[in-house]
Design a protein around this motif. Structure first.
Motif, mmCIF file in Angstrom:
data_model
loop_
_atom_site.group_PDB
_atom_site.id
_atom_site.type_symbol
_atom_site.label_atom_id
_atom_site.label_comp_id
_atom_site.label_asym_id
_atom_site.label_seq_id
_atom_site.Cartn_x
_atom_site.Cartn_y
_atom_site.Cartn_z
ATOM 1 N N TYR A 44 -10.316 -3.813 41.803
ATOM 2 C CA TYR A 44 -9.827 -4.784 42.826
ATOM 3 C C TYR A 44 -8.658 -5.531 42.275
ATOM 4 O O TYR A 44 -7.855 -5.962 43.130
ATOM 5 C CB TYR A 44 -11.216 -5.806 43.357
ATOM 6 N N GLY A 45 -8.468 -5.775 41.121
ATOM 7 C CA GLY A 45 -7.237 -6.496 40.546
ATOM 8 C C GLY A 45 -6.128 -5.639 40.813
ATOM 9 O O GLY A 45 -5.122 -6.242 41.495
ATOM 10 N N PHE A 46 -6.052 -4.475 40.737
ATOM 11 C CA PHE A 46 -5.045 -3.597 40.863
ATOM 12 C C PHE A 46 -4.822 -3.642 42.665
ATOM 13 O O PHE A 46 -3.705 -3.729 42.865
ATOM 14 C CB PHE A 46 -5.372 -1.957 40.615
ATOM 15 N N ALA A 47 -5.865 -3.524 43.256
ATOM 16 C CA ALA A 47 -5.679 -3.438 44.805
ATOM 17 C C ALA A 47 -5.010 -4.658 45.457
ATOM 18 O O ALA A 47 -4.342 -4.776 46.016
ATOM 19 C CB ALA A 47 -7.310 -3.098 45.536
ATOM 20 N N THR A 48 -5.399 -5.845 44.568
ATOM 21 C CA THR A 48 -5.153 -7.379 45.236
ATOM 22 C C THR A 48 -3.394 -7.403 44.867
ATOM 23 O O THR A 48 -2.725 -7.779 45.552
ATOM 24 C CB THR A 48 -5.943 -8.508 44.741
ATOM 25 N N VAL A 49 -3.203 -7.036 43.434
ATOM 26 C CA VAL A 49 -1.950 -7.227 43.147
ATOM 27 C C VAL A 49 -1.073 -6.289 43.899
ATOM 28 O O VAL A 49 0.087 -6.824 44.248
ATOM 29 C CB VAL A 49 -1.870 -7.056 41.526
ATOM 30 N N GLY A 50 -1.425 -4.959 44.120
ATOM 31 C CA GLY A 50 -0.655 -4.243 44.575
ATOM 32 C C GLY A 50 -0.409 -4.641 46.108
ATOM 33 O O GLY A 50 0.885 -4.589 46.643
ATOM 34 N N LEU A 51 -1.161 -4.922 46.843
ATOM 35 C CA LEU A 51 -1.057 -5.542 48.129
ATOM 36 C C LEU A 51 -0.382 -6.881 48.228
ATOM 37 O O LEU A 51 0.464 -6.852 49.136
ATOM 38 C CB LEU A 51 -2.488 -5.955 48.777
ATOM 39 N N ALA A 52 -0.554 -7.579 47.248
ATOM 40 C CA ALA A 52 0.522 -8.873 47.285
ATOM 41 C C ALA A 52 1.797 -8.405 47.166
ATOM 42 O O ALA A 52 2.702 -8.910 47.816
ATOM 43 C CB ALA A 52 0.137 -9.803 46.194
ATOM 44 N N PHE A 53 2.039 -7.243 46.333
ATOM 45 C CA PHE A 53 3.623 -7.073 46.238
ATOM 46 C C PHE A 53 4.271 -6.287 47.455
ATOM 47 O O PHE A 53 5.340 -6.467 47.734
ATOM 48 C CB PHE A 53 3.771 -5.830 44.993
ATOM 49 N N GLN A 54 3.398 -5.943 48.302
ATOM 50 C CA GLN A 54 3.738 -5.365 49.810
ATOM 51 C C GLN A 54 4.375 -6.565 50.550
ATOM 52 O O GLN A 54 5.459 -6.368 51.219
ATOM 53 C CB GLN A 54 2.592 -4.314 50.457
ATOM 54 N N PHE A 55 3.907 -7.753 50.139
ATOM 55 C CA PHE A 55 4.661 -8.573 51.093
ATOM 56 C C PHE A 55 5.707 -9.267 50.507
ATOM 57 O O PHE A 55 6.654 -9.822 50.982
ATOM 58 C CB PHE A 55 3.431 -9.973 51.082
ATOM 59 N N VAL A 56 5.983 -8.913 49.118
ATOM 60 C CA VAL A 56 7.212 -9.254 48.520
ATOM 61 C C VAL A 56 8.295 -8.527 49.167
ATOM 62 O O VAL A 56 9.517 -8.955 49.396
ATOM 63 C CB VAL A 56 7.019 -9.056 46.877
ATOM 64 N N PHE A 57 7.940 -7.226 49.300
ATOM 65 C CA PHE A 57 9.121 -6.162 49.709
ATOM 66 C C PHE A 57 9.067 -6.591 51.246
ATOM 67 O O PHE A 57 10.494 -6.737 51.648
ATOM 68 C CB PHE A 57 8.568 -4.657 49.922
ATOM 69 N N ILE A 58 8.385 -7.065 51.934
ATOM 70 C CA ILE A 58 8.655 -7.611 53.354
ATOM 71 C C ILE A 58 9.511 -8.868 53.111
ATOM 72 O O ILE A 58 10.372 -9.026 54.060
ATOM 73 C CB ILE A 58 7.319 -7.909 54.057
ATOM 74 N N VAL A 59 9.473 -9.815 52.393
ATOM 75 C CA VAL A 59 9.907 -10.945 52.110
ATOM 76 C C VAL A 59 11.403 -10.552 51.654
ATOM 77 O O VAL A 59 12.575 -10.979 52.278
ATOM 78 C CB VAL A 59 9.708 -11.901 51.029
ATOM 79 N N ILE A 60 11.660 -9.527 50.834
ATOM 80 C CA ILE A 60 12.961 -8.963 50.392
ATOM 81 C C ILE A 60 13.772 -8.725 51.811
ATOM 82 O O ILE A 60 14.819 -8.819 51.822
ATOM 83 C CB ILE A 60 13.062 -7.872 49.685
ATOM 84 N N ALA A 61 13.019 -7.840 52.552
ATOM 85 C CA ALA A 61 13.641 -7.125 53.913
ATOM 86 C C ALA A 61 14.210 -8.288 54.595
ATOM 87 O O ALA A 61 15.254 -8.294 55.614
ATOM 88 C CB ALA A 61 12.412 -6.601 54.504
ATOM 89 N N THR A 62 13.811 -9.541 54.607
ATOM 90 C CA THR A 62 14.337 -10.745 55.513
ATOM 91 C C THR A 62 15.544 -10.994 55.271
ATOM 92 O O THR A 62 16.330 -11.461 56.048
ATOM 93 C CB THR A 62 13.213 -11.953 55.568
ATOM 94 N N ASP A 63 15.629 -10.885 53.840
ATOM 95 C CA ASP A 63 17.482 -11.239 53.349
ATOM 96 C C ASP A 63 17.781 -10.680 51.893
ATOM 97 O O ASP A 63 17.593 -11.202 50.972
ATOM 98 C CB ASP A 63 17.415 -12.908 53.294
ATOM 99 N N PRO A 64 18.062 -9.245 52.112
ATOM 100 C CA PRO A 64 18.248 -8.502 51.167
ATOM 101 C C PRO A 64 19.136 -9.012 50.036
ATOM 102 O O PRO A 64 19.027 -8.813 48.741
ATOM 103 C CB PRO A 64 18.696 -7.019 51.541
#
Length: 127
Positions: A44-64
């Motif tokens: 579950y640690g892997f799953a939650t950290v991995g999932l959190a990082f996906q939102f980092v990607f979405i934030v990067i997409a807002t202003d690369p």
């Protein structure tokens, strides 16, 4: 920066779609691909950290251009997973089919590098 926006948004959405089911299939993994998982905290640690990082990607997409420095750990996230899975395959510890997701991550990693380079050019042009 359209390329970077599309790549990081697509990677974030892809990751959310791939990782979210992990929260619901814990028990079936041990049945379908024994042995059962013995350390649920790691899982579950892997799953939650991995999932959190996906939102980092979405934030990067807002202003690369603004978030260009964060692209470096994003590349590491993609490439380190691909490298780990390739190593496990070479050690005969996983099936070839397990490399499919790692291959997608590797391709996203390459596109992240391209986006990083393009964002550097765009930031110099802004100045």
């Amino acid at each position: 920066m359209k390329f970077a926006r599309i790549v990081f948004c697509a990677a974030g959405i892809w990751g959310v779609l791939i990782l979210t089911p992990l929260f619901f299939i814990f028990s079936s993994i041990g049945r379908n691909d024994p042995p059962p998982i013995t350390h649920p905290g790691f899982y579950y640690g892997f799953a939650t950290v991995g999932l959190a990082f996906q939102f980092v990607f979405i934030v990067i997409a807002t202003d690369p251009v603004r978030f260009r420095p964060v692209m470096i750990p994003a590349v590491f996230e993609k490439m380190s997973y691909a490298a780990a899975m390739t190593t496990l395959y070479c050690q005969l510890r996983i099936q070839a089919a397990d490399l499919v997701i790692a291959g997608v991550d590797f391709l996203f990693g390459l596109m992240f590098v391209a986006a990083f380079l393009k964002a550097g050019v765009a930031s110099r042009n802004r100045a």
